[in-house]
Scaffold this motif. Structure first.
Motif, mmCIF file in Angstrom:
data_model
loop_
_atom_site.group_PDB
_atom_site.id
_atom_site.type_symbol
_atom_site.label_atom_id
_atom_site.label_comp_id
_atom_site.label_asym_id
_atom_site.label_seq_id
_atom_site.Cartn_x
_atom_site.Cartn_y
_atom_site.Cartn_z
ATOM 1 N N GLN A 27 -4.749 5.324 0.693
ATOM 2 C CA GLN A 27 -3.665 5.631 1.624
ATOM 3 C C GLN A 27 -2.373 5.768 0.817
ATOM 4 O O GLN A 27 -1.637 4.802 0.606
ATOM 5 C CB GLN A 27 -3.515 4.519 2.667
ATOM 6 C CG GLN A 27 -4.666 4.407 3.632
ATOM 7 C CD GLN A 27 -4.420 3.331 4.682
ATOM 8 O OE1 GLN A 27 -3.321 2.843 4.846
ATOM 9 N NE2 GLN A 27 -5.466 2.954 5.390
ATOM 10 N N ARG A 28 -2.108 6.968 0.342
ATOM 11 C CA ARG A 28 -0.895 7.203 -0.439
ATOM 12 C C ARG A 28 -0.670 8.698 -0.572
ATOM 13 O O ARG A 28 -1.597 9.495 -0.416
ATOM 14 C CB ARG A 28 -1.006 6.561 -1.834
ATOM 15 C CG ARG A 28 -2.094 7.132 -2.712
ATOM 16 C CD ARG A 28 -2.284 6.288 -3.960
ATOM 17 N NE ARG A 28 -3.239 6.889 -4.896
ATOM 18 C CZ ARG A 28 -3.808 6.255 -5.904
ATOM 19 N NH1 ARG A 28 -3.530 4.973 -6.118
ATOM 20 N NH2 ARG A 28 -4.656 6.868 -6.721
ATOM 21 N N ASN A 29 0.571 9.074 -0.849
ATOM 22 C CA ASN A 29 0.871 10.470 -1.161
ATOM 23 C C ASN A 29 2.058 10.534 -2.113
ATOM 24 O O ASN A 29 2.753 9.535 -2.353
ATOM 25 C CB ASN A 29 1.116 11.294 0.109
ATOM 26 C CG ASN A 29 2.312 10.803 0.923
ATOM 27 O OD1 ASN A 29 3.254 10.220 0.385
ATOM 28 N ND2 ASN A 29 2.285 11.057 2.221
ATOM 29 N N GLU A 30 2.285 11.707 -2.674
ATOM 30 C CA GLU A 30 3.336 11.853 -3.676
ATOM 31 C C GLU A 30 4.726 11.680 -3.077
ATOM 32 O O GLU A 30 5.653 11.238 -3.760
ATOM 33 C CB GLU A 30 3.223 13.222 -4.350
ATOM 34 C CG GLU A 30 2.021 13.355 -5.265
ATOM 35 C CD GLU A 30 2.099 12.410 -6.460
ATOM 36 O OE1 GLU A 30 3.227 12.022 -6.859
ATOM 37 O OE2 GLU A 30 1.029 12.051 -6.987
ATOM 38 N N GLU A 31 4.880 12.022 -1.794
ATOM 39 C CA GLU A 31 6.191 11.892 -1.168
ATOM 40 C C GLU A 31 6.668 10.442 -1.175
ATOM 41 O O GLU A 31 7.866 10.162 -1.252
ATOM 42 C CB GLU A 31 6.152 12.414 0.268
ATOM 43 C CG GLU A 31 6.059 13.930 0.394
ATOM 44 C CD GLU A 31 4.674 14.482 0.077
ATOM 45 O OE1 GLU A 31 3.712 13.685 0.027
ATOM 46 O OE2 GLU A 31 4.569 15.711 -0.129
ATOM 47 N N LEU A 37 3.029 6.255 5.757
ATOM 48 C CA LEU A 37 3.359 7.088 4.602
ATOM 49 C C LEU A 37 4.760 7.678 4.689
ATOM 50 O O LEU A 37 5.285 8.161 3.679
ATOM 51 C CB LEU A 37 2.338 8.231 4.472
ATOM 52 C CG LEU A 37 0.885 7.803 4.246
ATOM 53 C CD1 LEU A 37 -0.047 9.006 4.322
ATOM 54 C CD2 LEU A 37 0.729 7.095 2.909
#
Length: 502
Positions: free
Chosen positions: A209-213, A424
Motif C-alpha cells: 500500500q504505497r505510491n510515489e505521490e 495514500l
C-alpha cells in the motif's frame, strides 16, 4: 500507541499513554500506576505472565518508597502487576555494550538443556540460520529471512511459550486465573523454523500500500520517517518478497499453536469457562507507505486485531459477529472487571467495558473518536528535525470516516477513509478540508482536556464530599446562625455554641 512498550502499558493500566507516562520502550511505568494484576487480585483472580511485556520497572520510585525488589510486592511492581511465571521479552541479543535484556530468560536454559550449545542460544539457534558451510547467518539480517532457523520447531519461542502457558494453567487447577500469554513472534528477527520457512513464497505477497505521490508530497515529519533505516530497507527491490513469506510463516506457526492451546483447554474442560481475547500491541508496515516497523498511524500499524471468545450463554446471540465500533486497548481491563462482576473504576480506568457488545446489551454514548499517541523523541527523526524531546509528540484521532494526525510543530495529516481506504492521499494541506481539520482538532482538544489525574477519589467519593464540610464544623461564608443547615444548627445548640433561640 503503535509502539510495543507504551501500547502494552495502555493495555495493562487501562489508561492513555499521556496518562501513564511510559512513552517509549524501557521508559519505566510509574510505581503508582495500577495494572491488570492489581485489578484482578481485588477480585481474587491470580494473574500470571508467560512471554513478553516490554515493561521497565520504576526502580527509582521503588527505592524512594523502600520497596524491596525481591519481595512479592516488589516483583509485582516491577512486572506490571503480574506474577511472572515465565517472562521472556524476545530481545535477548547482545552487542558491544552487553545484552539488551541483561537477565537471561528461562528459555535460554531450556535451549541449553535441549543441546543447543552456545553462549547465547536465543541468538545463535532460535534466531539464526546457517549456510552449507555451517556458518551462522544472523536472523537480524533481512536477506536471510527465507532461511530456516537453526532451532527445531518444537523448541522455538512460539512452541515453548505455548507449552509454558499450558503448564501455568495446569498448576492453577481450579483456582481462578488470568493469564497474559504474550507471544514474541511475528517480530524481529524475521526468521522462522522449518517447516514454516517455505510454506509461502513471493507469489503470496500482496502489493504494498504505497505510491510515489506519498514520497513526493509528504508532510515533513512523515518524510523524515521514510528515511529511517528500516523504511529504506523495505523499499529495496525484493525486500518484501523475501521477508513477508517468513512473516506469514511466523503467523501460521502461531495459528497452529493457538489451535494446540485451544485443544488443551477443551480437553481439560477450561474452554467452557475461559474468556479468551486475542489481540496485538501494534501492526507492522512491512514496506507499506514506504515505512517499516510500526511508526506512525496508517492502518497497517495502528489498527490491530481484537477477537473475543466469551463462553457464556449470554454471548450466543453475538457469536461470530464483526463490530465496527471504535475500540481502544484501554477497554480490556474494564471489560474483565465487568465480566467478573467487579465495580467499575472510571477514576483510574479511561476505557469502557465491551461486555454489552459481547452480549447484545444496550450501550449509551459510545465513543465516536478513537485516540492514539506517539513519542518519537529518541528516534532519528527527532534529531534530524532538530526537535527538543518535549516537542516530539504526535496525536492521532480517527472517526468512522476521517483520520487526523497532529504532529506538534507541523501541518496536520488528514485521510478520508471512505474515498481513500489505503490512506495514500494526505488532505492536510488542502484548504477545502479545513472545516474537517477544525472539527478533528476540536475532538483532540476535548480529549486533551479530560480529567485523568484525579485517580484516588471516585465520582461517588466526590459527590459524597459535596457540602460535607459544614457537617464537620467548617462554616465558611455564613452570615449568622439562621443560614445554617438544620442538623448543623441543632448540633451547635446542643454544644452551646449558638443561642438556643438563634
Amino acid at each position: 500507541s503503535p509502539v510495543c512498550g507504551p501500547s502494552r502499558m495502555s493495555f495493562y493500566t487501562g489508561r492513555y499513554m499521556q496518562s501513564h507516562g511510559a512513552t517509549w520502550n524501557k521508559f519505566p511505568l510509574n510505581v503508582s500506576e495500577w495494572t491488570l494484576g492489581d485489578y484482578m487480585r481485588q477480585l481474587n483472580v491470580k494473574t500470571g505472565l508467560v512471554g513478553k511485556t516490554h515493561m521497565q520497572a520504576d526502580t527509582e520510585g521503588m527505592a524512594r518508597l523502600g520497596i524491596d525488589p525481591e519481595s512479592i510486592i516488589g516483583v509485582r511492581v516491577a512486572e506490571c502487576g503480574f506474577d511472572p511465571y515465565d517472562r521472556h521479552d524476545g530481545l535477548h541479543c547482545e552487542g558491544p555494550n552487553g545484552r539488551y535484556d541483561p537477565v537471561p530468560p528461562q528459555y535460554e536454559k531450556y535451549l541449553h538443556d535441549h543441546g543447543y550449545d552456545s553462549e547465547n542460544p536465543w541468538e545463535d539457534w532460535a534466531n539464526s540460520a546457517e549456510n552449507d558451510k555451517g556458518e551462522i547467518l544472523s536472523g537480524w539480517f533481512m536477506k536471510y529471512a527465507a532461511q530456516p532457523a537453526r532451532v527445531k520447531e518444537e523448541h522455538s519461542e512460539t512452541a515453548y511459550t505455548t507449552d509454558r502457558a499450558m503448564d501455568y494453567i495446569r498448576e492453577c487447577g481450579e483456582e481462578p486465573w488470568c493469564l497474559h500469554l504474550s507471544y514474541i513472534k511475528p517480530y524481529w528477527p524475521y526468521i522462522v523454523p522449518a517447516p514454516y520457512h517455505d510454506m509461502y513464497g513471493p507469489e503470496h505477497v500482496i502489493p504494498a500500500q504505497r505510491n510515489e505521490e506519498e514520497r513526493e508530497n509528504a508532510n515533513p515529519l512523515y518524510a523524515s520517517f521514510m528515511k529511517h533505516r528500516v523504511g529504506q530497507a523495505f523499499s529495496r527491490q525484493g525486500a518484501r518478497e523475501g521477508v513477508i513469506p517468513a512473516y506469514m510463516g511466523l503467523v501460521k506457526q502461531i495459528d497452529d499453536h493457538i489451535g494446540r492451546l485451544l485443544a488443551f483447554l477443551k480437553e481439560s474442560g477450561r474452554l467452557d469457562d475461559t474468556l479468551i481475547v486475542f489481540t496485538s500491541d501494534h501492526g507492522d508496515y512491512l514496506g507499506d507507505h514506504w515505512l517499516g516497523e510500526k511508526d506512525l498511524f496508517h492502518d497497517p500499524s495502528v489498527k490491530i486485531p481484537l477477537i473475543v471468545y466469551d463462553p457464556s450463554e449470554s454471548a450466543n446471540t453475538t457469536r461470530g459477529q464483526v463490530r465496527d465500533e471504535l475500540v481502544e486497548s484501554i477497554d480490556l481491563i474494564p471489560t474483565f472487571i465487568d465480566i467478573l462482576g467487579g465495580k467499575a473504576q472510571p477514576q483510574r480506568l479511561e476505557g469502557r467495558s465491551l461486555l454489552p457488545f459481547l452480549r447484545d446489551e444496550p450501550i449509551d454514548g459510545w465513543r465516536n473518536v478513537a485516540i492514539s499517541e506517539y513519542d518519537y523523541a529518541i528516534l532519528p527523526s527527532g534529531a534530524a528535525l532538530e526537535k527538543e524531546p518535549d516537542e516530539c509528540f504526535i496525536i492521532m484521532a480517527t472517526t468512522e470516516r476521517w483520520k487526523y494526525v497532529e504532529p506538534r510543530g507541523f501541518e496536520p495529516i488528514l485521510f478520508d477513509k471512505h474515498a481513500d481506504p489505503e490512506e495514500l492521499n494526505d488532505l492536510g494541506r488542502d484548504p477545502d478540508y479545513q472545516p474537517v481539520i477544525d472539527e478533528m482538532r476540536s475532538a483532540v482538544d476535548r480529549w486533551a482536556r479530560r480529567q485523568s489525574q484525579r485517580t484516588t477519589v471516585s465520582r461517588e467519593g466526590v459527590l459524597r464530599r459535596r457540602g460535607a464540610s459544614a457537617q464537620k464544623g467548617i462554616l465558611i461564608g455564613f452570615w449568622d446562625e439562621s443560614e445554617l443547615p438544620q442538623e448543623v444548627a441543632a448540633f451547635m445548640k446542643s454544644k452551646g455554641r449558638i443561642p438556643s433561640n438563634g
